[in-house]
Write a protein that holds these residues in place. Sequence first.
Motif, PDB file in Angstrom:
ATOM      1  N   GLY A 109      12.853   7.255  29.665  1.00 36.62           N
ATOM      2  CA  GLY A 109      11.467   6.856  29.869  1.00 36.62           C
ATOM      3  C   GLY A 109      11.406   5.532  30.589  1.00 36.62           C
ATOM      4  O   GLY A 109      12.267   4.670  30.389  1.00 36.62           O
ATOM      5  N   GLY A 110      10.402   5.376  31.429  1.00 35.21           N
ATOM      6  CA  GLY A 110      10.254   4.136  32.178  1.00 35.21           C
ATOM      7  C   GLY A 110       8.816   3.663  32.188  1.00 35.21           C
ATOM      8  O   GLY A 110       7.878   4.465  32.102  1.00 35.21           O
ATOM      9  N   PHE A 111       8.641   2.336  32.264  1.00 31.41           N
ATOM     10  CA  PHE A 111       7.311   1.741  32.323  1.00 31.41           C
ATOM     11  C   PHE A 111       7.364   0.514  33.220  1.00 31.41           C
ATOM     12  O   PHE A 111       8.301  -0.269  33.151  1.00 31.41           O
ATOM     13  N   GLY A 112       6.326   0.355  34.053  1.00 31.21           N
ATOM     14  CA  GLY A 112       6.269  -0.808  34.931  1.00 31.21           C
ATOM     15  C   GLY A 112       5.000  -0.816  35.752  1.00 31.21           C
ATOM     16  O   GLY A 112       3.946  -0.358  35.296  1.00 31.21           O
ATOM     17  N   GLY A 113       5.120  -1.294  36.963  1.00 31.51           N
ATOM     18  CA  GLY A 113       3.977  -1.402  37.853  1.00 31.51           C
ATOM     19  C   GLY A 113       4.243  -0.721  39.183  1.00 31.51           C
ATOM     20  O   GLY A 113       5.392  -0.438  39.533  1.00 31.51           O
ATOM     21  N   ALA A 114       3.149  -0.435  39.900  1.00 31.86           N
ATOM     22  CA  ALA A 114       3.250   0.224  41.205  1.00 31.86           C
ATOM     23  C   ALA A 114       2.171  -0.317  42.129  1.00 31.86           C
ATOM     24  O   ALA A 114       1.148  -0.843  41.685  1.00 31.86           O
ATOM     25  N   ILE A 115       2.418  -0.158  43.397  1.00 29.14           N
ATOM     26  CA  ILE A 115       1.432  -0.424  44.430  1.00 29.14           C
ATOM     27  C   ILE A 115       1.376   0.828  45.302  1.00 29.14           C
ATOM     28  O   ILE A 115       2.403   1.496  45.472  1.00 29.14           O
ATOM     29  N   HIS A 116       0.197   1.148  45.813  1.00 26.76           N
ATOM     30  CA  HIS A 116       0.050   2.396  46.565  1.00 26.76           C
ATOM     31  C   HIS A 116      -0.741   2.167  47.848  1.00 26.76           C
ATOM     32  O   HIS A 116      -1.367   1.128  48.047  1.00 26.76           O
ATOM     33  N   ASN A 117      -0.719   3.185  48.709  1.00 25.28           N
ATOM     34  CA  ASN A 117      -1.466   3.129  49.968  1.00 25.28           C
ATOM     35  C   ASN A 117      -2.684   4.042  49.938  1.00 25.28           C
ATOM     36  O   ASN A 117      -3.235   4.381  50.969  1.00 25.28           O
ATOM     37  N   GLY A 118      -3.120   4.442  48.755  1.00 25.24           N
ATOM     38  CA  GLY A 118      -4.270   5.333  48.613  1.00 25.24           C
ATOM     39  C   GLY A 118      -5.591   4.602  48.742  1.00 25.24           C
ATOM     40  O   GLY A 118      -5.651   3.408  49.027  1.00 25.24           O
ATOM     41  N   GLU A 119      -6.639   5.334  48.506  1.00 22.77           N
ATOM     42  CA  GLU A 119      -7.996   4.778  48.577  1.00 22.77           C
ATOM     43  C   GLU A 119      -8.312   3.976  47.317  1.00 22.77           C
ATOM     44  O   GLU A 119      -7.829   4.293  46.235  1.00 22.77           O
ATOM     45  N   THR A 120      -9.140   2.942  47.467  1.00 25.93           N
ATOM     46  CA  THR A 120      -9.552   2.140  46.318  1.00 25.93           C
ATOM     47  C   THR A 120     -11.071   2.056  46.176  1.00 25.93           C
ATOM     48  O   THR A 120     -11.561   1.458  45.220  1.00 25.93           O
ATOM     49  N   SER A 121     -11.808   2.671  47.101  1.00 23.99           N
ATOM     50  CA  SER A 121     -13.268   2.588  46.997  1.00 23.99           C
ATOM     51  C   SER A 121     -13.978   3.919  47.240  1.00 23.99           C
ATOM     52  O   SER A 121     -15.177   4.011  47.028  1.00 23.99           O
ATOM     53  N   ARG A 122     -13.230   4.932  47.701  1.00 23.56           N
ATOM     54  CA  ARG A 122     -13.853   6.232  47.952  1.00 23.56           C
ATOM     55  C   ARG A 122     -12.778   7.307  47.930  1.00 23.56           C
ATOM     56  O   ARG A 122     -11.597   7.024  48.101  1.00 23.56           O
TER      57      ARG A 122
END
Length: 182
Positions: A109-122
């Motif tokens: 099992g793993g836990f942490g943070g991510a950053i993505h290139n998806g949409e953030t407002s629509r």
Amino acid sequence: MLKNKLIFATVAVSSACAFSLPALAGDGIIDEARIGIYDHNSNLAATRHETNNPDINAELLFKAPAWLQWMAKPRINLGANINTGNGTSIAYTGLVWDYNFTDAFFIEGGFGGAIHNGETSRQTASKLNMGCRVMFHENISLGYRVTNNSSVMLTVDHMSNASLCSSNPGLTDVGIRYGYTF
């Protein structure tokens, strides 16, 4: 534009790792390298709202540092899920814990943070509205060690913002990975 930057950064880091991986592994810094293929925004977990193009997963796991021994010896991971279509891609890092059922079977099992290139407002035709750029990242794998150095894993990979932003659909991938332990 952000997708191109994320892909460029992933290719650059992957290239650097490919050339330096044997040296880093020999020094005991890198413990394992993994590659896999995921069903992007899998409809096994919920209704698919993004592209059905698969994700390519690449991940490095570093040996458990001494300063984390008190946390049951987690390894640090650094990875990316790159969508092969126009869906959301992510880069992530965190901590990974393993439990061995036998010499061959294990769960992780793993836990942490991510950053993505998806949409953030629509929401668009190919991307969900994720609400935030920075997210939480979790995964769980059921694995089998084929040899001392090789393993295969069934993995569920999830990213969401835990309702810290106004939209929180989450993104869940399901797939298979191959790991090589140095």
